[in-house]
Every structure is written in C-alpha cells, then in structure tokens.
Design an enzyme around this catalytic site. Sequence first.
Site, PDB file in Angstrom:
ATOM      1  N   LYS A   9       0.724  -1.043  -0.134  1.00  0.00           N
ATOM      2  CA  LYS A   9      -0.103  -0.025  -0.005  1.00  0.00           C
ATOM      3  C   LYS A   9       0.900   1.373  -0.041  1.00  0.00           C
ATOM      4  O   LYS A   9       2.279   1.180   0.334  1.00  0.00           O
ATOM      5  CB  LYS A   9      -0.848  -0.096   1.140  1.00  0.00           C
ATOM      6  CG  LYS A   9      -1.897  -1.063   1.161  1.00  0.00           C
ATOM      7  CD  LYS A   9      -3.135  -1.064   2.235  1.00  0.00           C
ATOM      8  CE  LYS A   9      -4.003  -2.043   2.110  1.00  0.00           C
ATOM      9  NZ  LYS A   9      -5.207  -2.245   3.072  1.00  0.00           N
ATOM     10  N   TYR A  49     -12.470  -2.289  -4.065  1.00  0.00           N
ATOM     11  CA  TYR A  49     -13.018  -2.186  -2.673  1.00  0.00           C
ATOM     12  C   TYR A  49     -14.514  -2.284  -2.619  1.00  0.00           C
ATOM     13  O   TYR A  49     -15.033  -1.722  -1.628  1.00  0.00           O
ATOM     14  CB  TYR A  49     -12.465  -1.152  -1.657  1.00  0.00           C
ATOM     15  CG  TYR A  49     -10.857  -1.485  -1.165  1.00  0.00           C
ATOM     16  CD1 TYR A  49     -10.727  -2.669  -0.601  1.00  0.00           C
ATOM     17  CD2 TYR A  49      -9.862  -0.803  -1.639  1.00  0.00           C
ATOM     18  CE1 TYR A  49      -9.469  -2.972   0.026  1.00  0.00           C
ATOM     19  CE2 TYR A  49      -8.668  -1.191  -1.087  1.00  0.00           C
ATOM     20  CZ  TYR A  49      -8.284  -2.218  -0.358  1.00  0.00           C
ATOM     21  OH  TYR A  49      -6.955  -2.240   0.270  1.00  0.00           O
ATOM     22  N   PHE A  57     -15.496   3.555   7.200  1.00  0.00           N
ATOM     23  CA  PHE A  57     -13.981   3.865   6.725  1.00  0.00           C
ATOM     24  C   PHE A  57     -13.702   4.123   5.048  1.00  0.00           C
ATOM     25  O   PHE A  57     -12.624   3.996   4.586  1.00  0.00           O
ATOM     26  CB  PHE A  57     -12.948   2.757   7.202  1.00  0.00           C
ATOM     27  CG  PHE A  57     -13.392   1.471   6.663  1.00  0.00           C
ATOM     28  CD1 PHE A  57     -12.712   0.795   5.461  1.00  0.00           C
ATOM     29  CD2 PHE A  57     -14.151   0.622   7.628  1.00  0.00           C
ATOM     30  CE1 PHE A  57     -13.179  -0.423   5.087  1.00  0.00           C
ATOM     31  CE2 PHE A  57     -14.660  -0.765   7.137  1.00  0.00           C
ATOM     32  CZ  PHE A  57     -13.997  -1.298   5.970  1.00  0.00           C
ATOM     33  N   ARG A  85      -1.881 -14.083   4.648  1.00  0.00           N
ATOM     34  CA  ARG A  85      -2.487 -13.412   5.557  1.00  0.00           C
ATOM     35  C   ARG A  85      -1.897 -13.552   6.894  1.00  0.00           C
ATOM     36  O   ARG A  85      -1.798 -12.912   7.840  1.00  0.00           O
ATOM     37  CB  ARG A  85      -4.175 -13.784   5.756  1.00  0.00           C
ATOM     38  CG  ARG A  85      -4.650 -13.165   4.524  1.00  0.00           C
ATOM     39  CD  ARG A  85      -6.229 -13.483   4.544  1.00  0.00           C
ATOM     40  NE  ARG A  85      -6.904 -12.807   5.603  1.00  0.00           N
ATOM     41  CZ  ARG A  85      -7.297 -11.551   5.474  1.00  0.00           C
ATOM     42  NH1 ARG A  85      -7.206 -10.973   4.199  1.00  0.00           N
ATOM     43  NH2 ARG A  85      -8.215 -10.884   6.180  1.00  0.00           N
ATOM     44  N   THR A  91      -5.617  -7.118  10.335  1.00  0.00           N
ATOM     45  CA  THR A  91      -5.964  -5.985   9.894  1.00  0.00           C
ATOM     46  C   THR A  91      -5.722  -4.615  10.720  1.00  0.00           C
ATOM     47  O   THR A  91      -5.224  -3.634  10.046  1.00  0.00           O
ATOM     48  CB  THR A  91      -7.715  -6.004   9.374  1.00  0.00           C
ATOM     49  OG1 THR A  91      -7.754  -7.300   8.741  1.00  0.00           O
ATOM     50  CG2 THR A  91      -7.812  -4.925   8.560  1.00  0.00           C
ATOM     51  N   ARG A 102       2.350  -6.133   9.251  1.00  0.00           N
ATOM     52  CA  ARG A 102       1.585  -4.970   9.697  1.00  0.00           C
ATOM     53  C   ARG A 102       2.379  -4.525  11.002  1.00  0.00           C
ATOM     54  O   ARG A 102       2.142  -3.193  11.257  1.00  0.00           O
ATOM     55  CB  ARG A 102       0.129  -5.356   9.672  1.00  0.00           C
ATOM     56  CG  ARG A 102      -0.596  -5.079   8.379  1.00  0.00           C
ATOM     57  CD  ARG A 102      -1.836  -5.805   8.426  1.00  0.00           C
ATOM     58  NE  ARG A 102      -2.834  -5.641   7.120  1.00  0.00           N
ATOM     59  CZ  ARG A 102      -3.687  -6.323   6.838  1.00  0.00           C
ATOM     60  NH1 ARG A 102      -4.130  -7.032   7.442  1.00  0.00           N
ATOM     61  NH2 ARG A 102      -4.083  -5.942   5.560  1.00  0.00           N
ATOM     62  N   ASN A 112      -2.303   0.164   6.706  1.00  0.00           N
ATOM     63  CA  ASN A 112      -1.808  -0.871   7.210  1.00  0.00           C
ATOM     64  C   ASN A 112      -1.028  -1.676   6.396  1.00  0.00           C
ATOM     65  O   ASN A 112      -0.907  -3.022   6.653  1.00  0.00           O
ATOM     66  CB  ASN A 112      -3.043  -1.773   7.784  1.00  0.00           C
ATOM     67  CG  ASN A 112      -4.071  -2.257   6.623  1.00  0.00           C
ATOM     68  OD1 ASN A 112      -3.866  -2.157   5.483  1.00  0.00           O
ATOM     69  ND2 ASN A 112      -4.910  -3.084   7.127  1.00  0.00           N
ATOM     70  N   HIS A 115      -2.107  -5.439   1.564  1.00  0.00           N
ATOM     71  CA  HIS A 115      -3.206  -6.284   1.578  1.00  0.00           C
ATOM     72  C   HIS A 115      -2.899  -7.710   0.825  1.00  0.00           C
ATOM     73  O   HIS A 115      -2.052  -7.871   0.121  1.00  0.00           O
ATOM     74  CB  HIS A 115      -4.105  -5.464   0.265  1.00  0.00           C
ATOM     75  CG  HIS A 115      -5.465  -6.389  -0.359  1.00  0.00           C
ATOM     76  ND1 HIS A 115      -6.412  -6.672   0.211  1.00  0.00           N
ATOM     77  CD2 HIS A 115      -5.064  -7.381  -1.323  1.00  0.00           C
ATOM     78  CE1 HIS A 115      -7.355  -7.289  -0.323  1.00  0.00           C
ATOM     79  NE2 HIS A 115      -6.474  -7.889  -1.400  1.00  0.00           N
ATOM     80  N   GLU A 126      -9.232 -10.543  -7.744  1.00  0.00           N
ATOM     81  CA  GLU A 126      -8.537  -9.508  -7.554  1.00  0.00           C
ATOM     82  C   GLU A 126      -7.203  -9.633  -8.647  1.00  0.00           C
ATOM     83  O   GLU A 126      -6.623  -8.646  -8.998  1.00  0.00           O
ATOM     84  CB  GLU A 126      -7.841  -9.537  -6.207  1.00  0.00           C
ATOM     85  CG  GLU A 126      -9.099  -9.074  -5.087  1.00  0.00           C
ATOM     86  CD  GLU A 126      -8.561  -9.262  -3.598  1.00  0.00           C
ATOM     87  OE1 GLU A 126      -9.517  -8.908  -2.767  1.00  0.00           O
ATOM     88  OE2 GLU A 126      -7.513  -9.847  -3.242  1.00  0.00           O
TER      89      GLU A 126
HETATM   90  P1  ATP Z   1      -6.988  -6.419   3.261  1.00  0.00           P
HETATM   91  O1  ATP Z   1      -8.423  -6.707   2.323  1.00  0.00           O
HETATM   92  O2  ATP Z   1      -6.556  -4.956   2.967  1.00  0.00           O
HETATM   93  O3  ATP Z   1      -6.076  -7.440   2.946  1.00  0.00           O
HETATM   94  P2  ATP Z   1      -8.452  -7.353   5.546  1.00  0.00           P
HETATM   95  O4  ATP Z   1      -9.106  -8.296   4.422  1.00  0.00           O
HETATM   96  O5  ATP Z   1      -7.791  -7.865   6.608  1.00  0.00           O
HETATM   97  O6  ATP Z   1      -7.509  -6.424   4.819  1.00  0.00           O
HETATM   98  P3  ATP Z   1     -10.909  -5.732   5.174  1.00  0.00           P
HETATM   99  O7  ATP Z   1     -11.985  -5.985   6.060  1.00  0.00           O
HETATM  100  O8  ATP Z   1     -11.151  -6.360   3.830  1.00  0.00           O
HETATM  101  O9  ATP Z   1      -9.616  -6.112   5.842  1.00  0.00           O
HETATM  102  O10 ATP Z   1     -10.739  -4.175   5.007  1.00  0.00           O
HETATM  103  C1  ATP Z   1     -10.085  -3.702   3.754  1.00  0.00           C
HETATM  104  C2  ATP Z   1      -9.155  -2.665   4.212  1.00  0.00           C
HETATM  105  O11 ATP Z   1      -9.932  -1.604   4.687  1.00  0.00           O
HETATM  106  C3  ATP Z   1      -8.262  -2.813   5.580  1.00  0.00           C
HETATM  107  O12 ATP Z   1      -6.858  -3.585   5.123  1.00  0.00           O
HETATM  108  C4  ATP Z   1      -7.771  -1.336   6.053  1.00  0.00           C
HETATM  109  O13 ATP Z   1      -6.963  -0.813   5.231  1.00  0.00           O
HETATM  110  C5  ATP Z   1      -9.326  -1.066   5.784  1.00  0.00           C
HETATM  111  N1  ATP Z   1     -10.176  -0.780   6.946  1.00  0.00           N
HETATM  112  C6  ATP Z   1     -10.847  -2.242   7.466  1.00  0.00           C
HETATM  113  N2  ATP Z   1     -11.671  -1.973   8.318  1.00  0.00           N
HETATM  114  C7  ATP Z   1     -11.347  -0.723   9.049  1.00  0.00           C
HETATM  115  C8  ATP Z   1     -11.719   0.022   9.903  1.00  0.00           C
HETATM  116  N3  ATP Z   1     -12.649  -0.300  10.973  1.00  0.00           N
HETATM  117  N4  ATP Z   1     -11.169   1.169  10.185  1.00  0.00           N
HETATM  118  C9  ATP Z   1     -10.163   1.776   9.303  1.00  0.00           C
HETATM  119  N5  ATP Z   1      -9.786   1.248   8.191  1.00  0.00           N
HETATM  120  C10 ATP Z   1     -10.271  -0.165   8.080  1.00  0.00           C
HETATM  121 MG    MG Z   2     -10.045  -7.699   2.705  1.00  0.00          MG
END
Ligand code: ATP
Ligand code: MG
Length: 137
Positions: A9, A49, A57, A85, A91, A102, A112, A115, A126
């Site tokens: 990122k 997304y 968010f 992961r 996350t 992370r 963070n 991804h 993706e």
């Molecule tokens: P990623 O998809 O980035 O690998 P993830 O699957 O663990 O991470 P997701 O729930 O898919 O997390 O959320 C996608 C991204 O959105 C997160 O990686 C983070 O950057 C952001 N994000 C998710 N939840 C929050 C939150 N509660 N507050 C702020 N940012 C968030």
């Molecule tokens: Mg995700």
Amino acid sequence: VERTFSIVKPNAVAKNAIGAIYARFESAGFTLVAAKMVQLTREQAEGFYAEHQGKPFFDGLVGFMTSGPIMVQVLEGENAIQRNRDIMGATNPANALAGTLRADYADSFTENAVHGSDSPESAAREIAYFFSAEEIC
Ligand code: ATP
Ligand code: MG
C-alpha cells in the site's frame, strides 16, 4: 500450489519498504509470478474495494489507496492465501503479532501497509482486476 493477490500500500511504498516486504514474501517460500507499480484512480480503488462501499472507513480507504503509487503482485505457493495473511498480521495493526508485516510497517488501521486476498474467490477476482493472463509468468 495456490496463488494469492497482494498489494504493498502507499504508506509502505513511501517509506521505501518494497524490497523489505518482497524479501519477507520470498523468505516465506512464495514465488512472485507477477508484479507492477500502479497509481490507482478513484474509480479503480472504489471498484477494488466495492464490498466495503457504504462503510464508515470507505472514503478514507479510497483516499489513502489513491494517495500514491502501490505495488501489486501475485504470490504463488502452498496454501498461499492463508499463509500470506499470517505473514501480514491482523488488519488492525494494534492487534498484529510481532514480526508480521503490519506490526512492522502499518501506520494505522487504514494505512496498514499490505493487502492480501481472503479467499480463493477474491484471489481470482483480484488477480484478474490487475493482471492479464500474459502478465502472469
Ligand atoms: P485487506 O483486504 O487489506 O487485505 P482485510 O481483509 O484484513 O485487509 P478488510 O476488512 O477487507 O480487511 O478491509 C480492507 C481494508 O480497509 C483494510 O486492510 C484496512 O486498510 C481498511 N479498513 C478495514 N476496516 C477498517 C476500519 N474499521 N477502520 C479503518 N480502516 C479499515
Ligand atoms: Mg479484505
């Protein structure tokens, strides 16, 4: 073997951590089979997304992901989706275990650092979102 989609990122690119993060992938036994640097448009970030549209968010996430260049890559290896992961960590970096990407490179919940796909279905979607078949070696 399995393939997963990964992003370094904008915050991690900005801190010159691309090489360190790729070294972690390779040390973990993954093979990089595709990679490129891209600058996402707002439309591309929103499409990537789409599952998070409407969440509190979302706008911050899209703003962050379009704030600078990212590296997108396809990692290949045994159980690549889950193992990537594990290497990334939680996350929310506040919950990320020591030694995870992370824990080492995140700046906040949104910023963070990395991804990784969360299922075979999202990995396929993706990978196809960013790479044509000819770009994957
Ligand atoms: P990623 O998809 O980035 O690998 P993830 O699957 O663990 O991470 P997701 O729930 O898919 O997390 O959320 C996608 C991204 O959105 C997160 O990686 C983070 O950057 C952001 N994000 C998710 N939840 C929050 C939150 N509660 N507050 C702020 N940012 C968030
Ligand atoms: Mg995700």
